[in-house]
Design an enzyme around this catalytic site. Sequence first.
Site, PDB file in Angstrom:
ATOM      1  N   THR A  76       1.003  -0.959  -0.200  1.00 51.22           N
ATOM      2  CA  THR A  76       0.279  -0.424   0.063  1.00 51.22           C
ATOM      3  C   THR A  76       1.024   0.901   0.186  1.00 51.22           C
ATOM      4  OG1 THR A  76      -2.239  -1.133   1.428  1.00 51.22           O
ATOM      5  CG2 THR A  76      -1.186   1.119   1.798  1.00 51.22           C
ATOM      6  N   SER A  78       2.292   5.012  -2.621  1.00 49.88           N
ATOM      7  CA  SER A  78       2.150   5.625  -3.621  1.00 49.88           C
ATOM      8  C   SER A  78       3.630   4.820  -4.833  1.00 49.88           C
ATOM      9  CB  SER A  78       3.360   7.307  -3.385  1.00 49.88           C
ATOM     10  OG  SER A  78       4.231   7.623  -2.413  1.00 49.88           O
ATOM     11  N   ASP A 133       6.827  -4.277  -1.738  1.00 48.97           N
ATOM     12  CA  ASP A 133       5.767  -3.021  -1.298  1.00 48.97           C
ATOM     13  C   ASP A 133       7.070  -2.226  -0.356  1.00 48.97           C
ATOM     14  OD1 ASP A 133       4.216  -1.739   0.207  1.00 48.97           O
ATOM     15  OD2 ASP A 133       3.576  -2.625   2.101  1.00 48.97           O
ATOM     16  N   ASP A 136       9.114   3.494   4.580  1.00 45.84           N
ATOM     17  CA  ASP A 136       9.159   4.972   4.571  1.00 45.84           C
ATOM     18  C   ASP A 136      10.097   5.311   5.699  1.00 45.84           C
ATOM     19  OD1 ASP A 136       6.415   6.188   4.826  1.00 45.84           O
ATOM     20  OD2 ASP A 136       5.997   4.738   5.940  1.00 45.84           O
ATOM     21  N   LYS A 146       7.679   1.530   8.293  1.00 53.03           N
ATOM     22  CA  LYS A 146       6.950   1.473   7.631  1.00 53.03           C
ATOM     23  C   LYS A 146       5.178   1.526   7.912  1.00 53.03           C
ATOM     24  CE  LYS A 146       5.795  -1.647   4.982  1.00 53.03           C
ATOM     25  NZ  LYS A 146       5.284  -0.723   3.783  1.00 53.03           N
ATOM     26  N   GLY A 149       1.123   5.267   5.517  1.00 57.84           N
ATOM     27  CA  GLY A 149      -0.287   5.286   4.856  1.00 57.84           C
ATOM     28  C   GLY A 149      -1.064   4.297   5.541  1.00 57.84           C
ATOM     29  N   GLU A 155      -0.177  -4.626   6.683  1.00 58.17           N
ATOM     30  CA  GLU A 155       0.972  -5.207   5.833  1.00 58.17           C
ATOM     31  C   GLU A 155       1.855  -5.859   6.564  1.00 58.17           C
ATOM     32  OE1 GLU A 155       1.597  -0.723   3.474  1.00 58.17           O
ATOM     33  OE2 GLU A 155       2.439  -1.325   5.490  1.00 58.17           O
ATOM     34  N   LYS A 173      14.536   8.094   1.012  1.00 55.41           N
ATOM     35  CA  LYS A 173      14.509   7.127   2.094  1.00 55.41           C
ATOM     36  C   LYS A 173      15.187   6.456   2.727  1.00 55.41           C
ATOM     37  CE  LYS A 173      10.003   7.634   1.044  1.00 55.41           C
ATOM     38  NZ  LYS A 173       9.089   7.425   0.114  1.00 55.41           N
TER      39      LYS A 173
END
Length: 289
Positions: A76, A78, A133, A136, A146, A149, A155, A173
């Site tokens: 999940t 962008s 996936d 962050d 992570k 979102g 996840e 990141k």
Amino acid sequence: MAATLMSFNLAASKVRASPKVQLRSSAPALARRSMRTQARQQASVFALSQDELKQMVGYKSVDDYVESGMVVGLGTGSTAYFAVERLGQKLKSGELKDIVAIPTSVRTKEQAESLGIPLVTLDTHSKLDVAIDGADEVDPNLNLVKGGGGALLREKMVEVMADKFIVIVDESKLCKGLGPGFPLPVEITPFCHEHTLRLVGALPSLAGCRPQLRLGSAATGSKIDGDEIAVTDNGNYIVDLFFEEPIADPVKAAAELKALCGVVDHGLFCGMSTAVIIAGSDGITVQTP
């Protein structure tokens, strides 16, 4: 940690016709031309937008790690969006067949359905071949933060069951230590959430953190975009932990958080990464533990 640099040729230079008049020495001219070409290519890389970098790693993850007949976990966010998009393209073209996928959020489920990707759940397919996936934050040991979102629980439930967990990020990141660059999300039960928030902030392994209840949309990270408490797909709340200094021991912090009554799960993904695909100014780099 092994690192493999994979070249990514962004633009082919046009070949000029040979001049009719022969130069006394062509070496300096060729050298200057080569330098100009390299400069143009480097400028093209730097000109890529963040979305273009995300598309690069999203597409590569599917191209390199997904084969026909697999069960695939769909992340999940962008960056994961582009992996889902690529999977839909390859299924539609017939390049991939007999794929089933497990989405990690409602919005990923909706995207996959719109692309005609067959979906299942962990209830029928507890073992996955690969999960893809974003993240962050990624530290030098490939531990992750992570949950920006808001889908961190689903996840982790999906990705921990995959034979391979492929992480896709752009170079922004990467960090020297988890914490200061992105707040650590912790999913908690709504019942007595202020009590749980205080307990989380008092954990020894998280010393110095500033806990803050997420407001507005659960999917927009710690950015406040509303007055109401953010609610996850599972009906829970999220506490974002802000740090001035890196978390000293992410593995210990993960264990302490998981053991705390009232905490559902947290955004520390430690020791899970099979490979991290990174898009940056030098092209695409793949790092493995």
